[in-house]
Design a protein around this motif. Sequence first.
Motif, PDB file in Angstrom:
ATOM      1  N   LEU A 398       0.855  -1.195   0.000  1.00 35.36           N
ATOM      2  CA  LEU A 398       0.000   0.000   0.000  1.00 35.36           C
ATOM      3  C   LEU A 398       0.886   1.237   0.000  1.00 35.36           C
ATOM      4  CD1 LEU A 398      -2.828  -0.858   2.560  1.00 35.36           C
ATOM      5  CD2 LEU A 398      -3.146  -0.424   0.140  1.00 35.36           C
ATOM      6  N   PRO A 399       0.353   2.379  -0.425  1.00 35.30           N
ATOM      7  CA  PRO A 399       1.147   3.610  -0.382  1.00 35.30           C
ATOM      8  C   PRO A 399       1.568   3.937   1.043  1.00 35.30           C
ATOM      9  CG  PRO A 399      -0.870   3.914  -1.656  1.00 35.30           C
ATOM     10  CD  PRO A 399      -0.993   2.592  -0.976  1.00 35.30           C
ATOM     11  N   ARG A 400       2.633   4.700   1.132  1.00 33.55           N
ATOM     12  CA  ARG A 400       3.110   5.103   2.453  1.00 33.55           C
ATOM     13  C   ARG A 400       2.203   6.181   3.019  1.00 33.55           C
ATOM     14  NH1 ARG A 400       9.712   5.583   2.673  1.00 33.55           N
ATOM     15  NH2 ARG A 400      10.145   3.354   2.767  1.00 33.55           N
ATOM     16  N   VAL A 401       1.317   5.767   3.891  1.00 35.65           N
ATOM     17  CA  VAL A 401       0.469   6.725   4.591  1.00 35.65           C
ATOM     18  C   VAL A 401       0.972   6.858   6.018  1.00 35.65           C
ATOM     19  CG1 VAL A 401      -1.563   6.311   3.168  1.00 35.65           C
ATOM     20  CG2 VAL A 401      -1.165   4.882   5.173  1.00 35.65           C
ATOM     21  N   LEU A 510     -10.342  -3.149  -2.624  1.00 35.57           N
ATOM     22  CA  LEU A 510      -9.115  -3.093  -1.830  1.00 35.57           C
ATOM     23  C   LEU A 510      -8.002  -3.940  -2.447  1.00 35.57           C
ATOM     24  CD1 LEU A 510      -7.853  -1.881   0.661  1.00 35.57           C
ATOM     25  CD2 LEU A 510      -8.704  -3.799   2.009  1.00 35.57           C
ATOM     26  N   MET A 511      -8.356  -5.129  -2.942  1.00 38.17           N
ATOM     27  CA  MET A 511      -7.353  -5.986  -3.580  1.00 38.17           C
ATOM     28  C   MET A 511      -6.802  -5.339  -4.846  1.00 38.17           C
ATOM     29  SD  MET A 511      -8.887  -9.837  -3.211  1.00 38.17           S
ATOM     30  CE  MET A 511      -7.551 -10.535  -4.195  1.00 38.17           C
ATOM     31  N   THR A 512      -7.663  -4.656  -5.600  1.00 39.85           N
ATOM     32  CA  THR A 512      -7.204  -3.966  -6.807  1.00 39.85           C
ATOM     33  C   THR A 512      -6.188  -2.882  -6.458  1.00 39.85           C
ATOM     34  OG1 THR A 512      -9.315  -4.374  -7.930  1.00 39.85           O
ATOM     35  CG2 THR A 512      -7.927  -2.603  -8.801  1.00 39.85           C
ATOM     36  N   LEU A 513      -6.490  -2.126  -5.410  1.00 35.97           N
ATOM     37  CA  LEU A 513      -5.572  -1.073  -4.979  1.00 35.97           C
ATOM     38  C   LEU A 513      -4.254  -1.659  -4.491  1.00 35.97           C
ATOM     39  CD1 LEU A 513      -8.008   1.320  -3.045  1.00 35.97           C
ATOM     40  CD2 LEU A 513      -7.270   1.438  -5.430  1.00 35.97           C
TER      41      LEU A 513
END
Length: 778
Positions: A398-401, A510-513
């Motif tokens: 996932l992106p760094r949030v 969510l899986m697509t992301l």
Amino acid sequence: MSLEVENPASTDSTTNRLSLKRHDSLFGDAEKVSGGKYHGSEVNWARTLHLAFQSVGIIYGDIGTSPLYVYSSTFPNGIKNNDDLLGVLSLIIYTLIIIPMLKYVFIVLYANDNGDGGTFALYSLISRYAKIRMIPNQQAEDAMVSNYSIEAPTSQMRRAQWVKQKLESSKIAKIILFTLTILGTSMVMGDGTLTPSISVLSAVSGIREKAPSLNQTQVVGISVAILFMLFSVQRFGTDKVGYTFAPVISVWFLLIAGIGIYNLVIHDVGVLRAFNPWYIVQYFKRNGKDGWISLGGVVLCVTGTEGMFADLGHFNIRAVQISFTGILFPSVALCYIGQAAYLRKFPDNVGDTFYKSIPESLFWPTFIIAILAAIIASQAMLSGAFAILSKALSLGCLPRVQVIHTSTKYEGQVYIPEVNFMMGLASIIVTIAFRTTTSIGNAYGICVVTTFLITTHLMTVVMLIIWKKHLVFILLFYVVFGFTEMIYLSSILSKFIDGGYLPFCFALVLMTLMATWHYVHVKRYWYELDRVVPTNEMTTLMEKNDVRRIPGLGLLYTELIQGIPPVFPRLIKKIPSVHSIFVFMSIKHLPIPHVIPAERFLFRQVGSTEQRMFRCVARYGYSDRLEEPKEFAGFLVDRLKMFIQEESAFRLNEAENDEASSNEVSEAQTRPIRSTQSVVHSEETIQPRVSSSRSGRITLHANQTVEEEKQLIDREVERGVVYLMGEANVSAAPNSSILKKVVVNYIYTFLRKNLTEGHKALSIPKDQLLKVGITYEI
């Protein structure tokens, strides 16, 4: 870089001396620090009992509040035959025994990753024993950290080695394992979204017993208000209210157990016959397809079971085993037994069994505790969902949030603002749209059982390649639990159009992301890796661009852990200047929960010593927090000065060894022409004195040089620390397929632009940040 004392067995005058040996692989050697502590390490019984009590409040809120809605979800159209209650009660009892107790409490908990649990913990555990990740994650230095513990296969492990080789050589197998992992994570996120909806709505519905004038719309409105409050206070963290969790849930368990005993004694003690599993067989004979469909309601009695595993990092295995078998199981089982006894006399009240079965004098205390228990159940699942997502972030999915650690006592308790907002919004929308616990339960059950099945499959891989259990035991585990969960899943899927589609839609998004981000993340990594500048060309690169040195310490962040990143040549071409002390900084997340601070940093000299340029890899486990910039810079500088001292000691040792070898050769050449033994002794006693004197001068000079270097570093740090980051714009190559262009140019770009930027995730101050733009075509 580490220094190791070596004492060879040879008695030769040269090799007898103590020498320093350097293990110099890609980044230098990690310090071998033993005794790394992690969650789940051995503790005494007093501490274990204390943890067992705390676990009651943290991980059992969800499964403990299931009695609020299980019977109403199992009999949505009413009870047709009174004996059906015995069959359903028997199903509930044995489901509680088989899935949470036998599978999770006494088997799955032992598959923790150095104390931490959850789907990603299983995946990272497997990835340490087999190279299944898309980005290389196994270096020699990493295997030396205290918590890594890789066991090399031997000839007695043929089956495990065969499975391991098949996994490593098959791209499809790697993709399947990764897909299962992100699917499990998506379902846990769905669980975290639906738990607040169904728990709060079912608890609030009880108020209609005392205020029948309230309609369902008003009940939904009250539930939404509570949900809004629940998600609003997440930023304060569970640590702020953690001390109230265990007492409240303990009172809840005492209440439901006591009410269960009361109903059992008052209404029908005969329901205890349900411990005979033959009633299950009779139930299915009597109801056929309807009985099979009703399993979708029965399985709700084990919601929150995955939370026991996901939240293991706060406790230890023994504490969870004690609290489950000693507190949760008897309390919840008594509650279900009491409700069945009540329904034997009042079957028409199945739509609101829990509140109607409460004695009049206990209604309001039970109602208040039920609301609190529902909130705590929601809080626990949200905390678990945040923890699992933080692990996904660490593994590049996932992106760094921004991940905020909300507790100084429990390291695994984190808060992610963006995720909290999206989950809160989804939970409120679900509550408004579905309105009843029965409809939400149809979606809820799919999340729960799908996660069970994924854990079963990942556990089977763990048993094959890590535990190396007997094949009979593995087959027994897979068949018993896999078959049970498949039956439940098939039942829930029959309610797909009645709300069961919701978690699939949620999981698909969510899986697509996650898959998109991971795909581009891997492609970008290999793109940069193919274009790195070798470290031995640093001097040439600096001279070619006529680079001047400016005051301060510069940290250039890069995801690469080898070579000079392609953004650096671009930087010095545009701005031909580099800080006096320059560090190529990589933050590397190992697939283990914790890396102890002494093993955090690895350094390597880049170019000549005079250039003062270094490569640094800061290693973190997926449950470690990133320090604040000032604290991080302080740790880094301290370790850098230690590295310089170690390098100096190594070079000094190397010089002494060379000199000793030279003296030995010279002595051997002159020995044959010496005429008397006395001359030999005279020469042998003089030479070491001269060597010792010279060695002392070299050591003194080296120490002075090291001290000067340390003082120089301190001065440059005082002049300022500047963080440099590559701002990479990734796009699909012109000849790419349409699907790839959509994934890279639109979905990935949307995520990168709309979620928290990397410097915010690393908490880098804006006034100390310099971005360098670069475009990659993959």
